[in-house]
Design an enzyme around this catalytic site. Structure first.
Site, PDB file in Angstrom:
ATOM      1  N   SER A 212       0.846  -1.202   0.000  1.00 26.26           N
ATOM      2  CA  SER A 212       0.000   0.000   0.000  1.00 26.26           C
ATOM      3  C   SER A 212       0.875   1.243   0.000  1.00 26.26           C
ATOM      4  O   SER A 212       2.056   1.170  -0.350  1.00 26.26           O
ATOM      5  CB  SER A 212      -0.932  -0.018   1.220  1.00 26.26           C
ATOM      6  OG  SER A 212      -1.933   0.954   1.082  1.00 26.26           O
ATOM      7  N   ASN A 213       0.322   2.372   0.386  1.00 28.40           N
ATOM      8  CA  ASN A 213       1.064   3.632   0.455  1.00 28.40           C
ATOM      9  C   ASN A 213       0.424   4.500   1.533  1.00 28.40           C
ATOM     10  O   ASN A 213      -0.657   4.169   2.035  1.00 28.40           O
ATOM     11  CB  ASN A 213       1.058   4.314  -0.928  1.00 28.40           C
ATOM     12  CG  ASN A 213      -0.353   4.587  -1.384  1.00 28.40           C
ATOM     13  OD1 ASN A 213      -1.086   5.348  -0.772  1.00 28.40           O
ATOM     14  ND2 ASN A 213      -0.776   3.913  -2.458  1.00 28.40           N
ATOM     15  N   PRO A 214       1.070   5.621   1.896  1.00 31.73           N
ATOM     16  CA  PRO A 214       0.574   6.370   3.067  1.00 31.73           C
ATOM     17  C   PRO A 214      -0.568   7.353   2.781  1.00 31.73           C
ATOM     18  O   PRO A 214      -0.813   8.256   3.592  1.00 31.73           O
ATOM     19  CB  PRO A 214       1.806   7.135   3.557  1.00 31.73           C
ATOM     20  CG  PRO A 214       2.803   7.082   2.468  1.00 31.73           C
ATOM     21  CD  PRO A 214       2.338   6.153   1.409  1.00 31.73           C
TER      22      PRO A 214
END
Ligand code: C5P
Length: 406
Positions: A212-214
């Site tokens: 995923s990513n932030p």
């Protein structure tokens, strides 16, 4: 940090007598932090719950209580006050003030102001569930809506009596967001359906781990609020985030890119405008392990493949829709050129370019700076709170729809 989106707005706040009256102090404080000027009028029973001095101090203005007291400022004070205000809010609003407003009764300062004020009026009711559900209050609510009042629906929750049901005054931050939306609302996008994607996606490779990513979804949720304010039917398709969806939007939570793709395709025939602000994960594991993998890096992740490019797939079936894509870039030099390439490759009309990484990262921040890239133009929107950036972006979309800009 609060957005300064009520700068220059004069808000006349009525406070009526119920236990939630203390929460109105925080409403005043937040309105002022957002740049608004606030004057407070209280009913006699509201003064039994909270001292007028508290409102005077926090609003930094006189508090209006008594029709027949010596005027604080002007001769025909209630008329001058009604002329000063850009919008009038009653929060909390009791069943009693709703009944008076629905019938044009003006027998104290606040109800007289409601009758004298010709501008936009918003009520945030709070009362016991039986009072809220009483046929008289139902009838008054319908009448008030017909008369053009905005209503902030009370929440279902624990009431002062200990009972649980509808009638609870929402969190002051929510009420102030609704006041701001009310102040920015019009019907320029009425009859239009806008689909917005927001947040990250998660590509699980075992029951507890994912790629995923932030992304926090703040930009997408702000966009949903900004298009809802303009009267659009708003569909918000969101990956997992910590935010509460704005009121009045159709909310569809998803987890993976494939799920997001499915939902977008399912709604595509209804959509007039797409705003693809989600930070879709770029890759997903080929294999999903039913049991949590062991700590050997290769064995853990296995092979990865690209996720479906949702924007490209929808862009290829664009029809006469308007499409806004997003680009998150770390390389400031090449950013505009890359965004223009993305515009062509994905069939979008506009790319909203944000910068990630470094001090000014868009990820997680309350603020953002966006450069809007079209085939023929480049417009930098000033760095501001995400709701203000979202409203500026929606203004640009409205201008594009009207053919004033390409
Ligand atoms: O391809 P890239 O990630 O650079 O492009 C970003 C834009 O494409 C964003 O609008 C994003 O929401 C969308 N996107 C997508 N599907 C992906 C990756 C990105 O729709 N798999």
């Amino acid at each position: 940090m609060e957005p300064r989106d009520l700068e220059g707005k004069n808000v006349l706040l009525g406070v009526t007598g119920c236990i939630a009256a203390y929460k109105a102090l925080e409403v005043v404080s937040r309105l002022r932090k957002r740049g608004g000027s606030v004057s407070v009028a209280m009913t006699e029973s509201a003064t039994r719950f909270v001292a007028p001095l508290s409102f005077r101090t926090i609003s930094d203005s006189p508090v209006y209580l008594d029709m027949f007291a010596e005027p604080n400022r002007w001769n025909v004070e209630h008329i001058a006050l009604a002329e000063w205000a850009d919008l009038m809010v009653v929060a909390p609003a009791t069943g009693n003030i709703m009944a008076k407003a629905a019938n044009g009764i003006a027998d104290d300062y606040l109800s007289t102001l409601l009758l004298a004020f010709p501008g936009p009026k918003l009520l945030a009711p709070a009362m016991n569930t039986h009072m809220w559900q009483n046929p008289a209050t139902r009838r008054n609510t319908r009448q008030l809506i017909e008369d053009g009042y905005g209503i902030v629906e009370p929440e279902v929750g624990r009431l002062a009596s200990g009972a649980v049901g509808p009638g609870r005054f929402p969190d002051p931050a929510t009420v102030v967001d609704e006041i701001s939306s009310f102040a920015h609302s019009d019907d320029t996008l009425a009859g239009t359906t806008v689909l917005i994607t927001a947040g990250p996606t998660r590509e699980y490779f075992d029951p507890v781990r994912f790629l995923s990513n932030p992304s926090t979804g703040k930009m997408g949720y702000a966009l949903a609020r900004a298009v809802r304010e303009r009267g659009a039917r708003t569909i918000l398709v969101s990956g997992p985030v910590e935010l509460t969806p704005p009121r009045g939007v159709e909310f569809i939570p998803v987890v993976s890119a494939e799920e997001m793709r499915r939902v977008c395709l399912d709604h595509w025939c209804e959509v007039d405008i797409l705003m693809m602000s989600a930070a879709v994960a770029d890759a997903r594991p080929v294999h999903y392990m039913q049991d949590k993998g062991k700590k050997d890096a290769d064995a853990l992740l296995g092979d990865v493949i690209p996720t479906p490019d949702i924007l490209r797939e929808l862009g290829a079936q664009k029809g006469d829709r308007l499409i806004v894509g997003f680009a998150a870039e770390t390389d400031r030099e090449a950013a505009a050129e890359n965004a223009r390439k993305k515009l062509r490759a994905k069939g979008a009309d506009l790319i909203a370019l944000n910068f990630v990484g470094g001090d000014e990262s868009a990820f997680g921040s309350e603020e953002n700076r966006i450069v809007l890239i079209s085939q023929s133009s480049e417009e930098e929107l000033p760095r501001a709170h995400k709701i203000q950036v979202a409203r500026a972006l929606v203004n640009r979309v409205v201008r594009t729809l009207r053919g004033a800009e390409s």
